[in-house]
Structure formats: structure tokens, C-alpha cells
Design a protein around this motif. Structure first.
Motif: not given
Length: 634
Positions: A258-271, A307-309
Motif C-alpha cells: 500500500r505504501r508503494m502504491i500511495e507513493l507512486k500515486h503521490y509522485e505521479e500527481q506531483q509530476r 505525501k505518504p508518511s
């Protein structure tokens, strides 16, 4: 059916936020784990659910009539009661009802009541109603239930009459747990219920809770216990709660994914945000203000992800050795230990070879820690020998952490034993064990149990010993620290002998199991799962053997009964035959007596002699028959 619902629970202590917008529901009969690092707010949340604390915001909704039972880590009992009476106090209302039933029985037996039909009917109606309620509420099984729970929690019959004040701390904790289990509330809140339990008691508690007819919410650092009992995991992290629909092992895997998916989605949104911001700046530079405004409005409408903790900081542990030991690390021969004439264990023998990770297990009080102390040279045996192999260097981890100086600061505790290090090096090491800044100037006595454990592990690491003797090393550690310790031991190039009740830990690191019990010591040449399989096989064989012996015993009893019955029949026939002979002989004697009185006989001398002779013989025969009958009938 939902029995408990929490909606938007918030709690702070001054500026320190503990819980933020915590919401979840628990269904009837659901078994749920509550996990999180030490200080995450787990016990605070329990106290709010139990009504011992009020939330700053939010509400708790219970189904009508639902009773919550809460076991804290250190629950008090009535110090003046005996253990048995303290357990029975759970059923005080039923015991009062039983007294009332006995009183009604006495009233019904009185002559004045029997002579008053109206009064008798009234008492009998009340008596019947009380009996029905007493029976339906399990009144007749009170004592057997108390015995079952006390036995399951490791209490002996001799403990029943002990005053609660005389019980050890561990016994009091178990007694409090037993009392709560007997109450059978609709929702059980258990905070570290596995503390002070040996393996047999842990397994009993697991089976009891799995079959418990209510809901369960449990805080525990015993990962094996959580895997066995719970089917759902709630995690408190950074003041918020996340829900995982599985046991502890599922939660660990799912959390990582879940943390990996949340981080991926966060990074994609930031991009995407960065790309839109660059396009807006470019539109403005090219004076395309309409497009810039349009993009800006679209950007403002985006619901920005947090951002995921980051994962909580981990202790860094790496055990190295000064030099390698020989292949034979330890040889124990006929070891015996007594205290004040009382034998703890006797004739214990075993060997440990290089690179083995051996776990010593057994019930509480059997002498595991004492055995470990003897191997470490901290106490002397009453008999037998302990021989360390060539180049063996030992380091001992104390269960009670008594090797730490409570008056020293963290910095001095480490530096005094490693004077060649610089302060910077010592502080760097303490930083790896999550002590940073001014933490290093705290005194050992001011640290929590988990913090003291980390200091003890750091000292163990710095010893660079090739044979580690560990007594309950996972006590006081949070789950992350336990995982770090396990990984460090798996990579350790030396040998390990460990006493532990942590089955998850044992399953992960042990390559061999030594089981110490009242019958001595047994070695199982495999890990914890192998040990459990073998134990199960042995128990199954013993049950089959017991069953076979029972069948054989029943068969022998049946054969014996048949033989007894046969002999009784023969005996009865023999008596009947004797009785028949007696009757016939008596009839013949009567005939001869008639003949002897006959003129035709007593006037003829020859005939008289012959008849008299036969008559005397019959009388002798009758006497013998009577004696034989008396012997047979007696």
C-alpha cells in the motif's frame, strides 16, 4: 451486526496530538488486532473505548446492552481474597441465587409450610422459577468453568487457596485475565494479554479466544498470537488509523504494498502538478493569459494527495565477532541445580555446535533462565559440568536488563565500556539505536523498557562475542525493533542460545529447539515449526496408544467379567447340584428311618444290620454334603 462504532475520534494532550479523526466499526464475534509503535496511542484509544478517557472530538456508539470488558497491562485485584474466591466473585449474583434456592428448599421442608398449601405453592413457584434461571445461566457449571480457566492459565490446585497479595506479578496478570474471561463481556479489550504466559498457556489462550463468543480487540507485540487469533488489523500511525482486512502477516505485506502504491500515486500527481505549473508559466510568458487562467483553475481543482508518511526510523543492528570459535561451542553434562534443597532440574546434557541458533523453551519456572545463567557463568550449578569450546567468547543479554547502571547517562553507559571510542563515534552508534540529540544525556533509569532494551542490545553488539546467550531479548521491543533484531541474528556469523516465549521470533531464527520440562531435556533437530509438528505427532501417538490401552483394558475387563460370570454360573450350578443331592439324601434317610421302624426289618437281624449300615452311610454322606454346601455358599 455492528456492536461498536467509533466516529471521528480525536485526542490531544496539550500540543501533543495523539489521535486524529479515528473511525472504525467492529462486528459481532469479530477478532481484531490494534498495532502501532510504542507511543502511537493504542492504550489511549482503549481507554476511550472503555470510557476511562473522554475524546476531545468524535463519538462512540455501542449496540444496546453491549458490555465491554477491559484488561489493562497492570490490572489490580482484591488483595485480601483467595485466588478461588476472586474468580468466583464474577458469579456473585448466581451464588446469591443459589443461596436463595437452598433457603427455599429449607422452607419447603418445614412442617408449618407443608400444612399451609397456599404458602407452599407460592414458595414452590418461586423455587421453580429460580431453578430454571439458575440452570439457564450456567449456575451448575460455575466451578468447572473457573477450574477450566485457572488450569488453562497455568494455575495449579495448590494456588486456589493462595491470597491474591501473595501471587507474583505475572500470576496477578493471569488472574486478572482469567477473571475477565469468566465475565464473558460482549467486547473484550485486551492490552498485552500474553505477558507472563508460557507456551502451553499461550496456546490455550489462543484456542479460547478463537472460540470466544464475543468480539475481541487486542493490543499485543506477540505476532504469532495475532496471526493465530485475529482476522483483521487496525494500525495507528502518525495519529491516524488504517484498516487491513487480514492478520498480522497479511498486514505487514499489505502495508508495504500500500505504501508503494500511495507513493507512486503521490509522485505521479506531483509530476502532473509540476508539469501544469510549468505550462502556466510558459503561457504567461507567451501572453496566452486565457489559457494560463484556464490551466490555473484546473490546477486549483485538483485534490492534492498528502505525501505518504515515511516508515518509522529503524534501529541499526549488526553483530560482528572478534574471532571465530571452534566447531564445538558448548558441552553440558549431567547439569543439576538446586535452591534451598529444592531441585530445579537434574541430569541435563546437550551440545551446541558452531553457527547453530538454538532456542531453549519450556514452561515458566522450569529453570530455563537459570540454565542460561549457568552457561554464562553468572551462577554455579549444584552438579555437572559446562565446557566452552576453543576460542568461544560469550556475551549475555539479561532478561531484566540488570547489567545496565541506572545512574549513568546513555553516553557514559556505552563510553565507559568502550573508552577507545571518541564521543562522536559513541553518539553515532547511539543514533543508530534511535537516540539522538540530548537523548544521550538521559539517565538509564529514566528510559522506557524498550529504550533500555535497545541500549542492552547495543552493548551486546559492541562485545563482538561469537556466542550470544539471550534471555527473552524481544521483551519490551516494538515490532519493528523485533524484526531488526531477527534480521541481525540471521546474518550473525556466530552461535546463539536463546530463551524466548516469542514464537514468531523462534519460528524465524531457531535452527534447533531444546525443550526443558519436568521430565528433563529433549532436543528437536529443526526449527520451531518442525518442533510443533513433532510434538503433535508424539501427542497423536500417545493418544492412539492411550486409546489402544483403553481398548485393551476394556477388552480385558470384559473378558474378566465374562470369566467371573462363567465361574459364578458354575458355582451356582454346583450349589444347586449339592442342594439337590442333599434333598435326595434326606429323602433316602427318611425312607431308611421308616424301614428301621418296620416290623419286617427290625425282627430280622440280618436285614436290620444291612439297613442300619446303609442308613449310617447316608447320614455321613449328608454331613459331608452339608459341609461342602457351607463352603460353597460361604
Amino acid at each position: 451486526m455492528v456492536v461498536l462504532s467509533l466516529q471521528g475520534i480525536c485526542k490531544s494532550y496539550g500540543a501533543n496530538e495523539v489521535l486524529k479523526d479515528v473511525s472504525f466499526t467492529i462486528n459481532e464475534n469479530e477478532k481484531v488486532a490494534l498495532v502501532g509503535i510504542n507511543g502511537a496511542g493504542k492504550s489511549t484509544l482503549f481507554k476511550i473505548i472503555a470510557g476511562e478517557l473522554s475524546p476531545d472530538e468524535g463519538r462512540i456508539i455501542k449496540s444496546k446492552g453491549v458490555e465491554i470488558g477491559y484488561l489493562e497491562q497492570y490490572t489490580g485485584l482484591n488483595a485480601n481474597s483467595s485466588l478461588w474466591d476472586e474468580m468466583l466473585s464474577v458469579y456473585s449474583d448466581l451464588l446469591e441465587m443459589e443461596k436463595e434456592i437452598r433457603e427455599k428448599e429449607k422452607l419447603m421442608s418445614k412442617e408449618e409450610t407443608l400444612n399451609n398449601k397456599k404458602e407452599l405453592n407460592k414458595i414452590m413457584e418461586c423455587y421453580s422459577r429460580l431453578l430454571e434461571e439458575f440452570s439457564s445461566r450456567g449456575g451448575y457449571s460455575i466451578k468447572s468453568m473457573v477450574r477450566g480457566v485457572l488450569t488453562g492459565l497455568g494455575f495449579s490446585q495448590e494456588d486456589y487457596d493462595k491470597q491474591v497479595s501473595l501471587l507474583s506479578g505475572g500470576q496477578k496478570t493471569r488472574a486478572a485475565l482469567g477473571k475477565l474471561l469468566l465475565k464473558k463481556p460482549d467486547i473484550l479489550l485486551l492490552d498485552e494479554p500474553t505477558n507472563y504466559l508460557d507456551l502451553d498457556t499461550l496456546e490455550w489462550l489462543e484456542e479460547y479466544l478463537k472460540d470466544y463468543p464475543g468480539a475481541l480487540l487486542v493490543i499485543s507485540h506477540d505476532r504469532y498470537f495475532l496471526d493465530s487469533v485475529t482476522q483483521r488489523t487496525l494500525e495507528l500511525e502518525n495519529h491516524k488509523l488504517k484498516d487491513y482486512n487480514g492478520n498480522y502477516t497479511f498486514y505487514v505485506k499489505q502495508k508495504k504494498a500500500r505504501r508503494m502504491i500511495e507513493l507512486k500515486h503521490y509522485e505521479e500527481q506531483q509530476r502532473q502538478i509540476k508539469q501544469m505549473e510549468e505550462q502556466i508559466e510558459q503561457d504567461k510568458a507567451w501572453r496566452r493569459f486565457s489559457q494560463a487562467n484556464s490551466r490555473l483553475k484546473a490546477l486549483e481543482k485538483i485534490e492534492r494527495m498528502e505525501k505518504p508518511s515515511s516508515e518509522p526510523a529503524r534501529t541499526y543492528i549488526k553483530f560482528n565477532i572478534k574471532k571465530s570459535s571452534g566447531k564445538e561451542v558448548l558441552k553440558v553434562e549431567n547439569l543439576t541445580k538446586e535452591y534451598s534443597g529444592k531441585k530445579i532440574f537434574s541430569d541435563v546434557s546437550f551440545e551446541i555446535r558452531k553457527n547453530e541458533r538454538v532456542a531453549l523453551i519450556g514452561p515458566n519456572g522450569i529453570g530455563k533462565s537459570t540454565l542460561l545463567k549457568i552457561v554464562a557463568g553468572k551462577t554455579q550449578p549444584s552438579g555437572g559440568n559446562v565446557k566452552l569450546g576453543h576460542n568461544v567468547i560469550t556475551a549475555y543479554y539479561y532478561q531484566e536488563l540488570e547489567n545496565l547502571n541506572q545512574e549513568k547517562t546513555l553516553l557514559d553507559e556505552i563510553w565507559d565500556e568502550n573508552p577507545r571510542m571518541t564521543q562522536t563515534e559513541v553518539r553515532s552508534l547511539l543514533g543508530n539505536f534511535l537516540f539522538s540529540g540530548d537523548d544521550v544525556f538521559k539517565t538509564i533509569g529514566d528510559l522506557s523498557g524498550g529504550e533500555k532494551s535497545r541500549v542492552a542490545l547495543l552493548k551486546l553488539m559492541l562485545s563482538k562475542a561469537n556466542f550470544l546467550l539471550l534471555d527473552e531479548p524481544t521483551n519490551h521491543l516494538d515490532m519493528i525493533s523485533k524484526e531488526v533484531l531477527e534480521d541481525a541474528l540471521l546474518e550473525y556469523p556466530g552461535t546463539v542460545l536463546v530463551v524466548s516465549h516469542d514464537r514468531y521470533f523462534l519460528k524465524k531464527i531457531a535452527t534447533r529447539i531444546l525443550e526443558l520440562d519436568e521430565n528433563g531435556l529433549k532436543s528437536y533437530l529443526g526449527g520451531y515449526d518442525y518442533y510443533r509438528e513433532k510434538k503433535a505427532e508424539i501427542e497423536t501417538k500417545e493418544k492412539h496408544l492411550e486409546k489402544s490401552e483403553n481398548k485393551r483394558e476394556k477388552r480385558l475387563k470384559k473378558q474378566k467379567a465374562l470369566e467371573v460370570a462363567r465361574k459364578e454360573r458354575e458355582h451356582r450350578k454346583r450349589i444347586e447340584a449339592l442342594e439337590q443331592q442333599i434333598i435326595q439324601t434326606e429323602e433316602r434317610i427318611q425312607e431308611f428311618e421308616t424301614l428301621l421302624c418296620s416290623k419286617e426289618i427290625y425282627t430280622v437281624e440280618e436285614k436290620l444290620k444291612q439297613i442300619n449300615k446303609e442308613y449310617q452311610e447316608l447320614k455321613q454322606k449328608l454331613e459331608k454334603l452339608y459341609k461342602e454346601w457351607e463352603r460353597a455358599a460361604g
